[in-house]
Enzyme design. Structure first.
Site, PDB file in Angstrom:
ATOM      1  CG  ASP A 112      20.744  22.232  26.452  1.00  0.00           C
ATOM      2  OD1 ASP A 112      21.027  21.020  26.273  1.00  0.00           O
ATOM      3  OD2 ASP A 112      19.894  22.884  25.684  1.00  0.00           O
ATOM      4  CB  THR A 118      17.900  14.777  14.220  1.00  0.00           C
ATOM      5  OG1 THR A 118      19.116  15.057  15.205  1.00  0.00           O
ATOM      6  CG2 THR A 118      16.829  15.108  15.276  1.00  0.00           C
ATOM      7  CG  ASN A 171      21.852  18.467  27.282  1.00  0.00           C
ATOM      8  OD1 ASN A 171      21.944  18.098  26.085  1.00  0.00           O
ATOM      9  ND2 ASN A 171      21.079  18.160  28.047  1.00  0.00           N
ATOM     10  CD  GLU A 183      17.435  18.326  25.323  1.00  0.00           C
ATOM     11  OE1 GLU A 183      17.556  17.977  24.062  1.00  0.00           O
ATOM     12  OE2 GLU A 183      18.307  18.621  26.203  1.00  0.00           O
TER      13      GLU A 183
HETATM   14  O1  LIG Z   1      19.986  16.647  23.546  1.00  0.00           O
HETATM   15  C1  LIG Z   1      19.746  16.066  22.454  1.00  0.00           C
HETATM   16  O2  LIG Z   1      19.538  14.888  22.297  1.00  0.00           O
HETATM   17  C2  LIG Z   1      19.513  17.136  21.332  1.00  0.00           C
HETATM   18  C3  LIG Z   1      18.845  16.820  20.183  1.00  0.00           C
HETATM   19  C4  LIG Z   1      18.699  17.802  19.154  1.00  0.00           C
HETATM   20  C5  LIG Z   1      18.302  17.048  17.629  1.00  0.00           C
HETATM   21  O3  LIG Z   1      18.575  15.981  17.630  1.00  0.00           O
HETATM   22  O4  LIG Z   1      17.846  18.120  16.983  1.00  0.00           O
HETATM   23  C6  LIG Z   1      19.007  18.899  19.354  1.00  0.00           C
HETATM   24  C7  LIG Z   1      19.301  19.432  20.472  1.00  0.00           C
HETATM   25  N1  LIG Z   1      19.554  18.322  21.444  1.00  0.00           N
HETATM   26  C8  LIG Z   1      19.838  20.745  21.181  1.00  0.00           C
HETATM   27  O5  LIG Z   1      20.135  20.856  22.417  1.00  0.00           O
HETATM   28  C9  LIG Z   1      19.929  21.594  20.143  1.00  0.00           C
HETATM   29  O6  LIG Z   1      20.103  22.978  20.605  1.00  0.00           O
HETATM   30  C10 LIG Z   1      19.357  21.463  18.946  1.00  0.00           C
HETATM   31  C11 LIG Z   1      19.060  22.266  17.998  1.00  0.00           C
HETATM   32  C12 LIG Z   1      18.626  21.392  17.061  1.00  0.00           C
HETATM   33  C13 LIG Z   1      18.127  22.008  15.566  1.00  0.00           C
HETATM   34  O7  LIG Z   1      17.982  21.051  14.861  1.00  0.00           O
HETATM   35  O8  LIG Z   1      17.988  23.323  15.482  1.00  0.00           O
HETATM   36  N2  LIG Z   1      18.609  20.170  17.499  1.00  0.00           N
HETATM   37  C14 LIG Z   1      18.896  20.146  18.642  1.00  0.00           C
END
Ligand SMILES: O=C(O)c1cc(C(=O)O)c2c(n1)C(=O)C(=O)c1cc(C(=O)O)[nH]c1-2
Ligand SMILES: O=C(O)c1cc(C(=O)O)c2c(n1)C(=O)C(=O)c1cc(C(=O)O)[nH]c1-2
Lengths: 593, 593
Positions: free
Chosen positions: B310, B162, B268, B180
């Protein structure tokens, strides 16, 4: 008096809302389909300074037609399938309620020309929603609660809905889509308070089912009005073909309290291969005037007998009191898909004017004013019955206009100040190759392969925005556009005329000289919605949906690739993807503080 | 000289593009993550008159993070999955080319927090696109032609992307998502010209795979920097757990040419049930400084050992040269999810300041400045190892902040004029109930049920926009917002600070007094994108994506209903649907002519 409140009261409420130019209480602003706003804060001198006031995304990607309604400080916004409704408080832009129908996505596959929806209707504290799956609902305008719902057709057979319901009197009027599925068209009236069907008049078939009176329903015959006679439809079809003969009713309807008639047009006869359906195929391609109370047809006029080009006759009937050939006339003016603009006497149904509103129109030389019939040019006929050398599997080239007509669903405006009509047009021609097809219930029943292209030997573009003199039957001015103008026009008391383009521009021009572009703004996506206006807290606003789609934008909306896909529109409008992307938003404009 | 053009030339091109404030050549505008524009045509005195110049819909509904790039009169716009790219000519707004990857929609189900994508990178005539399915591509900036592509991870195992790729030197740096799903995080560097992987450093595991030098990689230890020693990660995990231990790398990266170090944070540890993974779980939740050429870790600092909430440590590292406690410092400032803002010496890695940037933060009383460890409040612990009375199936209530932290992906800005940081924050707390969970490859590996709510006993809203003094470790001003401020901030030489809100407003405030709202405009949808600015033909523009989504907007983006769905965000942000709808658009603002 207490015993018969129905009609009078219903009219009273909606009429009073419409009379207040701060509202935009019906899709056209009125019941005449004039699309004229009396507001004049935004005018030709200051419109150049207009700016975006606020925006709202609908959360739906495909083509956004129609416009929101505004009633007493609340805006009601609709979306294409799945036909969401949002009530937005104009003080805060907060969403007061939302209604999100759960419709079977199967319906999408039964829609010919994108999953469009042309908007809501309002009356007596109710919002009327015509879902794609044909369910017609009344929602409480305050809470969004469903008050009643009825089923208007069977999507499994291709009977779906895209058109806006219209409230006239105490009835909500709706039609049906599915001409490309062999659906038999009809107009139906439902009681606004109960949803009970009051009448239903088919476009084809036995007189009783069409609500036609052989003696009293009149039509233009040998230079005067005469009764249609017995079995006027049945006689023009081979066998049972009228049962799957189309004549659907997916356009804009209008109503005149003085005549108590509802005016609308019927669509193409099914299939697109005309050789399969000899005869005039009545009353497809017809202007209908029905009595609002009974549904009985008062008069009819068929524009394109035995259609060979998919020239649906559904485009809006604009009611205007104008001088025609020097005589004050209660006129009905109609810009047909077939490229002719018609002026009729809306009281009697008499044909007064029928002229081409794009000089490139070539499939007919003219309309014979005595018979009312277009004189078809054999070279451009696609039917064996008209030209014995043509017919199935013969590709007829260079027909103008293309199947989507010199104008399609995009509604024109009438300006009472200039007495002119402001018409968004297509400037597109086609090759048309009919082929033999069997009717299979619930399956497309098209029977022709099309290619579309800009009108040759012209300015190279695919559209014009024109002004039209409905008495002379003449174009007054023409402003060329790169693409078809697929958006509805609004004129205002400020002396401006505004419309959207498929690239995504909202444009406002001087109503007295439409070649003068006074305002131009690039909205998020291509515009196929209709411009509307309202006032809130002393400020005039002008708004329009953007969201490319509709038939012209079907390639992008449905991710189609082949030139002949989307009934031929994909190739014709391929260049659109260099200008815009999908996405439905409302943009609201105002003058700076 | 000809023999080693790589690094120097690569920098030269991108640096020269960045040095010209007319461009917006990288996601943060620079490599320091400062998000500051030197343009000043739009300033605090005239920003109130700013209006929408033009708009562009991306044709994608879900959350729109990041911002377009602008390079020499061309704008490069990205979208969430399916990660479309549009090159738009700023003279005409015409789409010069578009790139639409065909990705398996299965990827959508492997993305934790909406199908977001934080944007493109540019260097030397190439646009770098990091697709959700982990494919990293270089496109020709002129034609959109694919120059090379590499696969960075396996979506079947939950390894998706992302984050925006970042170009530093002659390398394009990318990370990985999937914390996750138990994905083992890493940072990887690819050659911008060939796509060849140059190095890859994991967040956890054996020293060699982490590119850690037990003797030379330093960390804050007892009040000073000391080598991490052998097996610094392995020792803090039970058995093989580090292999599925998370520490993903989906944030914004920064780079300082002077130190030649890349700065970023790791996420995390997996699972969210901490009792299952005793130990500090190094180097999850860690600030990393890696040598750009070799990838070797120069120093590390773990913020939240043995994470129980987290509190991903991926938020951006902002590099700024400021006085810290009276001393000119090459600082790194980081607003962590855990609610502490850290100031470190970016050259040495020394910990200088660690203070709460929301007074409601309660899970730790403070950070012990000697050990660098947060002092956990037992009451808010969710791990048996920290609080023997807590652990699986015990619902721990009232933890502040919630899992999405006092700040999440939304990047803050640094203003060199005020020397302050402008921080978009969340003001949200949670109940957290961990539960036992088994690792199954390719399946979510979460292990906790959450509820979120506005910070109690406060202003009732879920967000604040604050200014922060990174030397004192103190909030200077705080402006409350109804929802979390999930949008990235831009400050400019015009003395303004601009950010978006989840309701959809773009707001600009006075950088010297952020309680002074100078501009406010309702865009089509909620804003989780980042404000950016550019100049074209003598005119300054300011732009932002709207398009509700991301973790905060996941309920709307993914049509989730249950309060605890979307990892607990659905209930917390339910009210959003009263304010906005889905839909991705770019809105570009300018002053009137
Ligand atoms: O642990 C991960 O790999 C991961 C990936 C992503 C992501 O790729 O968007 C988020 C999160 N965690 C996360 O904890 C989080 O709060 C989060 C918010 C967002 C967002 O774009 O609003 N992505 C992510
Ligand atoms: O025959 C029909 O029932 C039918 C339905 C519709 C529709 O419902 O949108 C269109 C048409 N035909 C049609 O011929 C046509 O050109 C057309 C254009 C559009 C549009 O919204 O852009 N709809 C339709």
């Amino acid at each position: 008096l207490l015993a018969m409140p129905g009609l009078a009261l219903a009219n009273a409420d909606l009429e009073s809302k419409m009379a207040n130019p701060k509202n935009w209480a019906a899709q056209a602003g009125d019941m005449f389909n004039q699309r004229y706003s009396k507001l004049n804060q935004i005018n030709k001198d200051n419109v150049g300074k207009m700016q975006v006031a606020w925006m709202f995304s609908t959360g739906v990607l495909r083509g956004h037609e129609g416009s929101p309604l505004v009633i007493d400080g609340m805006m009601y916004v609709h979306s294409p399938f799945p036909n969401k409704v949002f009530a937005i408080d104009l003080d805060t832009q907060k969403i007061v309620w939302r209604y999100e129908p759960k419709q079977d996505p199967f319906v999408i596959s039964q829609m010919c020309c994108d999953t469009v929806y042309r908007g809501l209707a309002y009356a007596e504290g109710k919002i009327f929603l015509q879902q794609a799956d044909s369910t017609l609902l009344a929602l409480d305008a305050k809470s969004g609660k469903v008050l009643w719902s009825v089923v208007n057709g069977d999507p499994k057979l291709g009977a779906v809905n895209t058109q806006a319901p219209h409230v006239f009197g105490n009835k909500v009027i709706t039609g049906i889509s599915g001409g490309e599925w062999g659906v038999r068209g009809f107009l139906a009236a439902y009681d606004i308070n109960t949803g009970k069907q009051v009448w239903k008049g088919y476009s084809t078939g036995p007189d009783a089912e069409m609500l036609m009176d052989p003696e009293k329903t009149m039509t233009w015959t040998d230079g005067k009005m005469a009764p249609v006679g017995k079995d006027s439809s049945l006689k023009t079809w081979q066998g049972d073909q009228w049962k799957t003969g189309g004549g659907t009713t997916w356009g804009w309807f209008s109503y005149d309290k003085a005549t108590n008639m509802v005016y609308y047009g019927t669509g193409n006869p099914s299939t697109w291969n005309p050789t399969q359906r000899p005869g005039d195929n009545k009353w497809s391609m017809t202007i209908f005037a029905r009595d609002l109370d009974t549904g009985v047809a008062k008069w009819v006029y068929q524009m394109t007998p035995h259609d060979e080009w998919d020239f649906d006759g559904v485009n809006e009937m604009i009611l205007a009191d104008i001088d025609v050939k020097g005589k004050p006339t209660k006129a009905l003016v109609h810009f047909d898909r077939n490229g002719f603009a018609y002026t009729l006497d809306r009281v009697t149904g008499e044909l007064l004017v029928a002229e081409k509103y794009d000089p490139k129109v070539n499939w007919a030389s003219h309309v014979d004013m005595k018979t009312g019939r277009p004189q078809v040019v054999a070279k451009y006929s696609t039917s064996k019955h008209t030209n014995p050398e043509h017919g199935p599997d013969v590709n007829v080239k260079g027909i103008c206009p293309a199947a989507l007509g010199t104008k399609d669903q995009q509604p024109a405006a009438f300006d009472p100040n200039t007495k002119l009509f402001y018409v968004p047009t297509n400037h597109v021609c086609m090759d048309y190759e009919p082929f033999e097809v069997d009717y299979v219930a619930g399956q497309p029943y098209v029977g022709a392969t099309l290619s579309m292209f800009p009108a040759p030997d012209s300015h190279g573009g695919m559209g014009n925005f024109i002004t039209w003199d409905a008495s002379a039957g003449k174009i007054v001015q023409s402003k060329s556009e790169k693409f078809s103008v697929w958006s509805g026009v609004l004129n205002t008391a400020g002396g401006i005329s505004c419309y959207g383009t498929l690239e995504g521009y909202l444009k406002c021009v001087d109503a007295k000289d439409i070649t003068k572009e006074l305002f131009k703004f690039k909205t998020p996506s291509g515009i196929i919605g209709n411009v509307f206006s309202y006032e809130h807290k002393g400020k005039q606003y002008l708004g329009v949906f953007s969201g490319i789609g509709g038939w012209a934008g079907i390639g992008m909306a449905a991710s189609l690739e082949k030139d002949t896909d989307g009934l031929g529109a994909v190739g014709g409008y391929r260049e659109l993807s260099q200008y815009t992307e999908l996405g439905g938003s409302l943009t609201v404009f105002a003058l700076p503080d």
